[in-house]
Design an enzyme around this catalytic site. Structure first.
Site, short mmCIF file in Angstrom:
data_model
loop_
_atom_site.label_atom_id
_atom_site.label_comp_id
_atom_site.label_asym_id
_atom_site.label_seq_id
_atom_site.Cartn_x
_atom_site.Cartn_y
_atom_site.Cartn_z
N SER A 64 19.47 115.88 60.55
CA SER A 64 19.62 117.89 61.33
C SER A 64 18.91 118.53 60.11
CB SER A 64 21.10 118.23 60.87
OG SER A 64 21.60 117.31 62.29
N1 SAH Z 1 24.65 114.08 60.76
C1 SAH Z 1 23.50 113.18 61.00
C2 SAH Z 1 23.12 114.01 62.55
C3 SAH Z 1 22.07 112.73 63.59
S1 SAH Z 1 22.00 113.68 64.60
C4 SAH Z 1 21.90 113.47 59.75
O1 SAH Z 1 22.00 114.26 59.45
O2 SAH Z 1 21.54 112.22 60.11
C5 SAH Z 1 23.28 112.99 66.03
C6 SAH Z 1 24.61 112.24 65.73
O3 SAH Z 1 25.02 112.13 66.22
C7 SAH Z 1 23.09 111.08 65.90
O4 SAH Z 1 22.99 109.95 65.48
C8 SAH Z 1 24.09 110.12 67.49
O5 SAH Z 1 23.44 108.98 67.73
C9 SAH Z 1 25.76 110.82 67.62
N2 SAH Z 1 26.58 111.28 68.64
C10 SAH Z 1 25.93 111.88 69.26
N3 SAH Z 1 27.02 111.51 70.65
C11 SAH Z 1 27.94 110.28 69.39
C12 SAH Z 1 29.23 110.22 69.54
N4 SAH Z 1 29.80 110.71 71.06
N5 SAH Z 1 30.49 109.54 69.14
C13 SAH Z 1 29.38 109.56 67.86
N6 SAH Z 1 27.66 109.61 67.38
C14 SAH Z 1 27.28 110.91 68.23
#
Ligand code: SAH
Length: 214
Positions: A64
């Protein structure tokens, strides 16, 4: 990987920018000043890690944008020993920010590749959390209720199962919308049955998807 003077200088500038953008919580700013964001990204992004932008982390997902991390964390109002559920572990950067602020973190990721990678990388940096591979829509009822819940993917609606895992007085921060744009929501559990929702500005996240991805 090394945290050089150059990285530290760039990081300080980024934190100043976040402060100018309205992030006032000193604990949030200090945590982000301390954590080397470039450790959470591929080496090819080394020169870009302190730009206020999202970048690819594999499996079609992104780390993010720093402003988004700061904004969500500020809304969560983290106190030491808060029990926090994070949906969307991704790179683990947001997880590290929460742990640095004293939270006890339970984090769920549906992409196996990211789950495996982050589960090994984060403890190597000294950040211990409980990692789960699964569908965050269901939360983690056996470990709840939680003081705080943070969803770091754009959800089409507020999942009832997550609301039910909030303590009374607890806060959930979640972006709600379609794939093009989401609005940030803070949801405070007032009582067993009452929730207070507050809407904030527009953000852009990768979508929150159902099930797990092998
Ligand atoms: N906080 C992380 C954000 C990653 S983007 C960072 O800053 O690196 C969002 C993440 O949510 C992705 O890795 C995606 O695979 C995950 N995601 C999407 N839907 C999800 C779900 N239903 N359960 C768990 N993770 C999920």
């Amino acid at each position: 990987m090394q945290d050089t003077y150059k990285h530290k200088g760039q990081r300080k500038k980024l934190i100043e920018e976040l402060s100018k953008q309205g992030i006032e919580n000193k604990d949030v700013l200090n945590a982000m000043l301390k954590i080397p964001r470039h450790f959470f990204m591929d080496i090819s992004f080394d020169g870009l890690a302190y730009k206020n932008k999202a970048f690819p982390i594999g499996a079609g997902q992104t780390i993010s944008q720093p402003f988004t991390v700061a904004f969500q964390t500020q809304l969560l109002d983290i106190k030491a020993n808060d029990k926090v559920l994070e949906v969307g572990t991704g790179s683990g950067y947001q997880t590290a920010v929460l742990i640095e602020m004293g939270a006890i973190v339970y984090t769920i990721e549906r992409q196996k590749e990211l789950f495996i990678k982050t589960q090994s990388v984060l403890p190597e940096m000294g950040y211990e959390a409980q990692f789960f591979y699964g569908d965050g829509y269901k939360g983690k009822p056996t470990y709840g209720p939680f003081d705080k819940i943070i969803v770091t993917a754009g959800a089409p609606y507020i999942p009832e199962e997550l609301k039910s895992q909030l303590k009374i007085g607890g806060i959930m921060v979640i972006p709600i919308g379609d794939n093009n744009e989401q609005k940030m929501f803070s949801i405070v559990r007032i009582s067993e049955t009452e929730f207070k929702e507050t809407e904030f500005g527009n953000f852009l996240f990768v979508p929150m998807l159902k099930g797990k991805q092998k």
